[in-house]
Write a protein that holds these residues in place. Structure first.
Motif, short mmCIF file in Angstrom:
data_model
loop_
_atom_site.label_atom_id
_atom_site.label_comp_id
_atom_site.label_asym_id
_atom_site.label_seq_id
_atom_site.Cartn_x
_atom_site.Cartn_y
_atom_site.Cartn_z
N VAL B 20 0.83 -1.21 0.00
CA VAL B 20 0.00 0.00 0.00
C VAL B 20 0.87 1.26 0.00
N ALA B 21 1.98 1.23 0.75
CA ALA B 21 2.84 2.41 0.82
C ALA B 21 3.39 2.75 -0.57
N ALA B 22 3.87 1.74 -1.30
CA ALA B 22 4.41 1.98 -2.64
C ALA B 22 3.31 2.45 -3.59
N TYR B 23 2.11 1.88 -3.41
CA TYR B 23 0.98 2.30 -4.23
C TYR B 23 0.68 3.78 -4.02
N MET B 24 0.65 4.20 -2.76
CA MET B 24 0.34 5.60 -2.46
C MET B 24 1.44 6.53 -2.99
N GLN B 25 2.70 6.07 -2.91
CA GLN B 25 3.80 6.86 -3.47
C GLN B 25 3.61 7.05 -4.98
N SER B 26 3.18 5.99 -5.65
CA SER B 26 2.95 6.10 -7.10
C SER B 26 1.86 7.12 -7.39
N LEU B 27 0.79 7.06 -6.60
CA LEU B 27 -0.28 8.04 -6.78
C LEU B 27 0.25 9.46 -6.52
N GLY B 28 1.04 9.58 -5.47
CA GLY B 28 1.59 10.89 -5.13
C GLY B 28 2.46 11.45 -6.24
N LYS B 29 3.32 10.61 -6.79
CA LYS B 29 4.20 11.08 -7.88
C LYS B 29 3.38 11.52 -9.09
N ALA B 30 2.38 10.71 -9.44
CA ALA B 30 1.54 11.07 -10.59
C ALA B 30 0.79 12.37 -10.32
N ALA B 31 0.35 12.55 -9.07
CA ALA B 31 -0.38 13.78 -8.73
C ALA B 31 0.55 14.98 -8.82
N ARG B 32 1.76 14.84 -8.31
CA ARG B 32 2.71 15.96 -8.34
C ARG B 32 3.00 16.36 -9.79
N GLN B 33 3.15 15.36 -10.65
CA GLN B 33 3.42 15.66 -12.06
C GLN B 33 2.20 16.32 -12.72
N ALA B 34 1.03 15.79 -12.43
CA ALA B 34 -0.19 16.39 -12.99
C ALA B 34 -0.36 17.83 -12.52
N ALA B 35 0.01 18.09 -11.24
CA ALA B 35 -0.15 19.45 -10.71
C ALA B 35 0.67 20.44 -11.54
N GLY B 36 1.84 20.01 -11.99
CA GLY B 36 2.65 20.87 -12.85
C GLY B 36 1.92 21.20 -14.15
N GLU B 37 1.24 20.21 -14.71
CA GLU B 37 0.50 20.45 -15.95
C GLU B 37 -0.76 21.29 -15.70
N LEU B 38 -1.40 21.06 -14.55
CA LEU B 38 -2.62 21.82 -14.25
C LEU B 38 -2.32 23.30 -14.03
N ARG B 39 -1.11 23.61 -13.54
CA ARG B 39 -0.74 25.03 -13.39
C ARG B 39 -0.77 25.73 -14.74
N ARG B 40 -0.52 24.97 -15.79
CA ARG B 40 -0.51 25.54 -17.15
C ARG B 40 -1.89 25.55 -17.80
N ALA B 41 -2.83 24.74 -17.27
CA ALA B 41 -4.15 24.62 -17.92
C ALA B 41 -4.92 25.92 -17.77
N ASP B 42 -5.56 26.38 -18.84
CA ASP B 42 -6.32 27.61 -18.70
C ASP B 42 -7.76 27.30 -18.26
N SER B 43 -8.52 28.35 -17.97
CA SER B 43 -9.87 28.16 -17.43
C SER B 43 -10.73 27.34 -18.38
N GLY B 44 -10.60 27.60 -19.67
CA GLY B 44 -11.42 26.92 -20.67
C GLY B 44 -11.20 25.42 -20.63
N GLN B 45 -9.93 25.02 -20.54
CA GLN B 45 -9.62 23.59 -20.54
C GLN B 45 -10.16 22.92 -19.27
N LYS B 46 -10.01 23.60 -18.14
CA LYS B 46 -10.53 23.02 -16.90
C LYS B 46 -12.05 22.89 -16.96
N ASN B 47 -12.71 23.92 -17.50
CA ASN B 47 -14.17 23.85 -17.61
C ASN B 47 -14.61 22.75 -18.58
N ARG B 48 -13.85 22.59 -19.69
CA ARG B 48 -14.20 21.52 -20.63
C ARG B 48 -14.15 20.17 -19.93
#
Lengths: 435, 435
Positions: B20-48
């Motif tokens: 479970v610990a390794a699983y949660m780490q994988s989720l955390g890493k994917a979330a951290r990476q996605a957060a970098g992309e979401l910082r770039r997403a504009d309002s339109g894309q988030k609303n879509r």
């Protein structure tokens, strides 16, 4: 000379009995009670206390300098190094600066009570936010005794009680300054518990301070990284802090060369020991051969040691090879890591991976990339076309600075009076009930 | 049916291996990476993405309701009580409400990118603040599966990645909803790591989530007090929370009697189970004999049990005696503690001692005391002449609410989209260096 600054009989008894935990609880209780009274104090009363402290300090120069001499003598006996002794030393000039600091804080606008965003809702209630003190602030710091007065004045102006734990080397100086503070509080009719200087150098006092959420609302540690790391790890109270300043300047290919040179030199050489000093320079490959040799010449004039990636070394044979550790090093010294990058994506990715979310700058004339850098670099200060050295409460116009936060919650970046307050919702109605 | 919502092969392998610990780490890493992309997403894309999730959920009603039936059947077998089964149950009507909620969040203004207080400084730099996402938000909640979509939509709109850990009773429902979320993210071209529903009901997952500061920036627990206390105690990540809602209404001697009666009845009886419901009524002695008998009559109509101080019992023989525990009780039930006080000082002191810093109201026509109550009561919402039941994100005009915070740092009171963001300093210069 007694160094006890305790005004509370229980606290004094606990301390004399060697019960540090009970002593800290007494301080905490007195602080919590004083915080309730400070919420009621108006700006005039708080300012009167600040001016009175300045007058009391001015009148007590002899006593304060004598106490400081004791600390310095003990420090020399204990073999403190010259830099530490310098930070510990007070002089008439430093006391003048402390008095001037008190007057400046008194002159700042009072952040407390500001009401904003007050709007009517369809239900008829009017809802907004009111800025109010945090409550009780604990500050843990090292040798400089002038921090005692600086921290006390900022906490008081923002309506907070504070518990101050200075370094043991400055024990007598802090006790003497504490007496001036107490006298100033008394002159203005504010409770003695408003500012309490911990009168023991037992390290257990720090452990107690950071685990009393009932009595202390937030801890601000100022000092070396190991102190701050220990506090952040063990605290049961929120901590406003920064650990590292691994700051970057990224020179983009469309940078104005004159601005790039000036900023890259200033960000590194203006002062070496500050947290907003550049530690790693990122240069676009397209302009590296144009800019790096001239930059290296200027760094050589300042005797800055260069450590570079392979591409940097190809251009600058004098550069030492940079290891992976160099990319995350906070040198606080005339040393600079240089990396050549392909584009802004590589620069941002490098900053995200190795940086400390403190202060990062881009030099570019490209409008769209300047906007991207500002939006995407996840640091407490993001700068376009200016030196990282500007990341500072005074330069930002906060009027004062109690520290810098690289945390994301609450205060982020330089923390001034506003960072020592919080906002609550206020609702004004005329009898409304929920349907 | 597979309930795995994992999109990442490593995460899936870890989970299958029971790590479970390794699983949660994988989720955390994917979330951290996605957060970098979401910082770039504009309002339109988030609303879509939000609209696409709504469309996907609408198209997947049969699957979602089938998964929910599984959960309900298992819940009945496991002897869940009727209230819990009701919170767990989905229906076409509840799915309609979830779709409507997504559309509402899409329609809210995007808080990200707002630049404020941009001012020139004497050095020539221009300094202000930019509102940016927090990064990765972890949300831990209990049985209601609609929270999955609500939390995901608010986090996404504010530009954050999130890791959602729902109750084990709602496991199949949450997995089905998660598939709609993933499809919606894909439709809008946003990374799958933007919203991840934890696909195991192992309690170790919670322990891992709250101790991954590298991957999760803040935890928001929603649920019972014991869950939240445990999380706050063990977390190594900042937590936005409230534990108790021990809310007060104080009827001052100069209250308008009609307003006082309406507010005191509404604050108690509008809903019993909510955190902004009044639990203790404070009444000035001067008006107690005028108001309490009529209030008691109205409470009797609602079958509210009264527990009073000695003075209250003298006026209301039907009131049971209140013990010290009653003053700090959050009944969440048709029970009310009543205390007669001498004046506003006693009322404020009582609230400070026994309250939970959530929501407290005064009823008065006295201008100066209304101001005092607003300034001095240290609660996340302070209300004059309206029901405590208004302390709510929708009533305050936040458009949405992910929770209520009684902490003082960062978000305080109802937390909407803005509470899911932070502000960083931005500096725009034209080549400035520090002198």
């Amino acid at each position: 000379m007694s160094v006890s600054t305790s005004f509370d009989a229980d606290a004094k008894l606990s301390l004399e009995a060697g019960d540090v935990a009970a002593y800290m609880q007494s301080l905490g209780k007195a602080a919590r009670q004083a915080a309730g009274e400070l919420r009621r104090a108006d700006s005039g009363q708080k300012n009167r206390a600040l001016y009175a402290m300045a007058a009391r300090l001015d009148a007590a120069r002899t006593e304060v300098l004598a106490a400081n001499s004791e600390d310095l003598a003990r420090g020399q006996q204990n073999g403190l190094d010259a830099a530490l002794l310098d930070r510990l030393a007070l002089s008439d000039g430093r006391i003048d600066a402390m008095i001037e600091g008190l007057n400046q804080v008194a002159a700042l606008p009072d952040p407390v009570g500001e009401i904003s965003d007050m709007r009517y809702r369809p239900s008829g209630i009017q809802v907004g936010k009111m800025r109010v003190p945090l409550g009780v602030i604990g500050i843990i710091y090292e040798s400089r005794p002038n921090v005692t007065l600086e921290a006390a004045s900022l906490c008081l102006k923002a309506g907070n009680a504070c518990v101050l734990r200075g370094g043991s080397e400055a024990h007598a100086s802090n006790a003497a300054i504490s007496r001036c503070i107490q006298e100033g509080l008394g002159d203005a009719g504010l409770p003695a518990g408003s500012v309490q200087v911990v009168a023991t150098s037992d390290r257990e006092a720090v452990g107690a301070m950071i685990t009393m959420p009932d009595y202390i609302d937030v801890i601000i540690p100022r000092g070396g990284k190991s102190l701050i790391e220990r506090i952040a790890r063990e605290a049961k109270v929120p901590v406003i802090k920064h650990l590292d300043g691994v700051c970057h300047v990224y020179i983009h290919s469309l940078a104005d060369p004159a601005k790039a040179l000036a900023i890259a030199v200033n960000a590194k050489t203006h002062r070496y020991g500050t947290c907003n000093t550049m530690e790693t320079l990122l240069v676009d490959a397209a302009v590296a051969d144009l800019l790096l040799p001239e930059l290296a010449r200027q760094y050589a004039e300042h005797e800055v040691e260069l450590r570079g990636c392979e591409q940097t070394q190809a251009l600058l044979p004098q550069a030492l090879p940079a290891s992976d550790d160099d990319w995350s090093a906070e040198y606080l010294a005339p040393i600079l890591a240089i990396k050549i990058v392909g584009d802004i994506d590589e620069a941002i990715a490098h900053i995200e991976r190795y940086g400390s979310h403190h202060t990062d700058a881009i030099v570019t004339e490209d409008y769209s990339l300047a906007r991207r850098f500002m939006a995407e670099v996840d640091s407490s200060s993001v700068i376009v076309n200016a030196s990282t050295r500007f990341a500072d409460g005074f330069e930002y116009g906060l009027g004062a600075e109690i520290g810098i936060s690289t945390d994301k919650l609450h205060a982020r970046g330089p923390v001034g009076l506003e960072g020592l307050t919080t906002q609550k919702y206020v609702v004004m109605g005329s009898g409304q009930v929920r349907e």
